[in-house]
Enzyme design. Structure first.
Site, mmCIF file in Angstrom:
data_model
loop_
_atom_site.group_PDB
_atom_site.id
_atom_site.type_symbol
_atom_site.label_atom_id
_atom_site.label_comp_id
_atom_site.label_asym_id
_atom_site.label_seq_id
_atom_site.Cartn_x
_atom_site.Cartn_y
_atom_site.Cartn_z
ATOM 1 N N GLU A 69 -9.067 11.420 5.376
ATOM 2 C CA GLU A 69 -10.129 12.257 5.939
ATOM 3 C C GLU A 69 -10.857 11.606 7.103
ATOM 4 O OE1 GLU A 69 -12.694 13.443 2.767
ATOM 5 O OE2 GLU A 69 -11.045 14.238 1.575
ATOM 6 N N THR A 70 -10.514 10.356 7.431
ATOM 7 C CA THR A 70 -11.204 9.647 8.508
ATOM 8 C C THR A 70 -10.199 9.230 9.585
ATOM 9 O OG1 THR A 70 -10.887 7.450 7.553
ATOM 10 C CG2 THR A 70 -12.807 8.710 6.773
ATOM 11 N N HIS A 128 -9.292 6.429 10.347
ATOM 12 C CA HIS A 128 -8.657 5.161 9.952
ATOM 13 C C HIS A 128 -7.140 5.210 10.165
ATOM 14 C CE1 HIS A 128 -8.432 1.402 7.709
ATOM 15 N NE2 HIS A 128 -7.469 1.934 6.957
ATOM 16 N N ARG A 137 10.494 11.565 3.271
ATOM 17 C CA ARG A 137 11.122 10.622 4.201
ATOM 18 C C ARG A 137 11.477 9.294 3.533
ATOM 19 N NH1 ARG A 137 8.090 14.191 6.513
ATOM 20 N NH2 ARG A 137 8.446 14.922 8.634
ATOM 21 N N VAL A 149 1.789 4.840 6.065
ATOM 22 C CA VAL A 149 0.399 5.126 6.390
ATOM 23 C C VAL A 149 0.246 6.644 6.296
ATOM 24 C CG1 VAL A 149 -1.459 4.866 8.083
ATOM 25 C CG2 VAL A 149 0.356 3.134 7.949
ATOM 26 N N ILE A 150 -0.595 7.087 5.376
ATOM 27 C CA ILE A 150 -0.763 8.521 5.133
ATOM 28 C C ILE A 150 -2.168 8.933 5.553
ATOM 29 C CG2 ILE A 150 -0.717 10.335 3.379
ATOM 30 C CD1 ILE A 150 1.240 8.490 1.783
ATOM 31 N N PHE A 199 0.858 -1.185 0.000
ATOM 32 C CA PHE A 199 0.000 0.000 0.000
ATOM 33 C C PHE A 199 0.895 1.237 0.000
ATOM 34 C CE2 PHE A 199 -3.312 2.905 1.455
ATOM 35 C CZ PHE A 199 -4.389 2.451 0.703
#
Length: 173
Positions: free
Chosen positions: A86-87, A89, A128, A82-83, A23
């Site tokens: 809007e939630t 999550h 990064r 992990v970016i 991902f």
């Protein structure tokens, strides 16, 4: 003078596994390239490196646990990105991955290095992962080498940590 125990030295002869999330693949591919570069520069042969791809960051701890259980590796390197969206999550995934990776290290007494980026924006993740000179994958691999060497220098005997005699001695003058 106290005895100082460090994990310095060449990495030749050590075995590593890298678990990489697919991902946010552009970012994680760069993290992987950085990690492989660091291992190779420090003397690790390609035959001593296994790379396992998982669908997302949440799957990293499960695979890390399976690899740690095998006792084939001196350290594991966990890479992902992990970016924030809007939630909430992002918060849940980041926390669970972080706790899961730490738990594998504690459960197996094995260096399991956290190389999972948690970024607010894609721009931060890019910066990064090698697009701005910094590559956290490279840094994670350097940490894995140091921790693998350090763990080899420490031996547990009857529940107490002892330093391997031939490695660390007090210096006297």
């Amino acid at each position: 003078m106290p005895t100082v125990i460090e994990g310095a030295g060449a990495a030749a002869g050590l075995r590593f596994a890298i678990i990489r999330s697919r991902f946010n693949e552009d970012v994680t591919k760069r993290l992987l390239e950085g990690a492989l570069d660091a291992l190779r520069v420090n003397g690790v042969r390609d035959e001593a490196i296994d790379v396992v791809a998982v669908p997302g960051a949440l799957e990293i701890p499960l695979v890390a646990s399976r690899l740690a259980r095998s006792r084939r590796y001196d350290a594991l390197i966990c890479l992902g990105a992990v970016i924030r969206g809007e939630t909430p999550h992002f918060d849940h995934i980041s926390a669970e991955v972080s706790h899961g990776i730490a738990r594998v290290a504690y459960d197996y007494g094995l260096p399991v290095i956290f190389g999972v980026l948690t970024a607010n924006t894609e721009k931060q993740a890019d910066a990064r992962s090698g697009k701005g000179g910094v590559n956290r994958g490279y840094e994670a691999a350097v940490t894995a080498i140091e921790m693998a060497k350090l763990m080899k220098r420490l031996t547990t005997v009857h529940g107490r940590v002892r330093v391997a005699r031939h490695v660390a001695r007090k210096r006297t003058r």
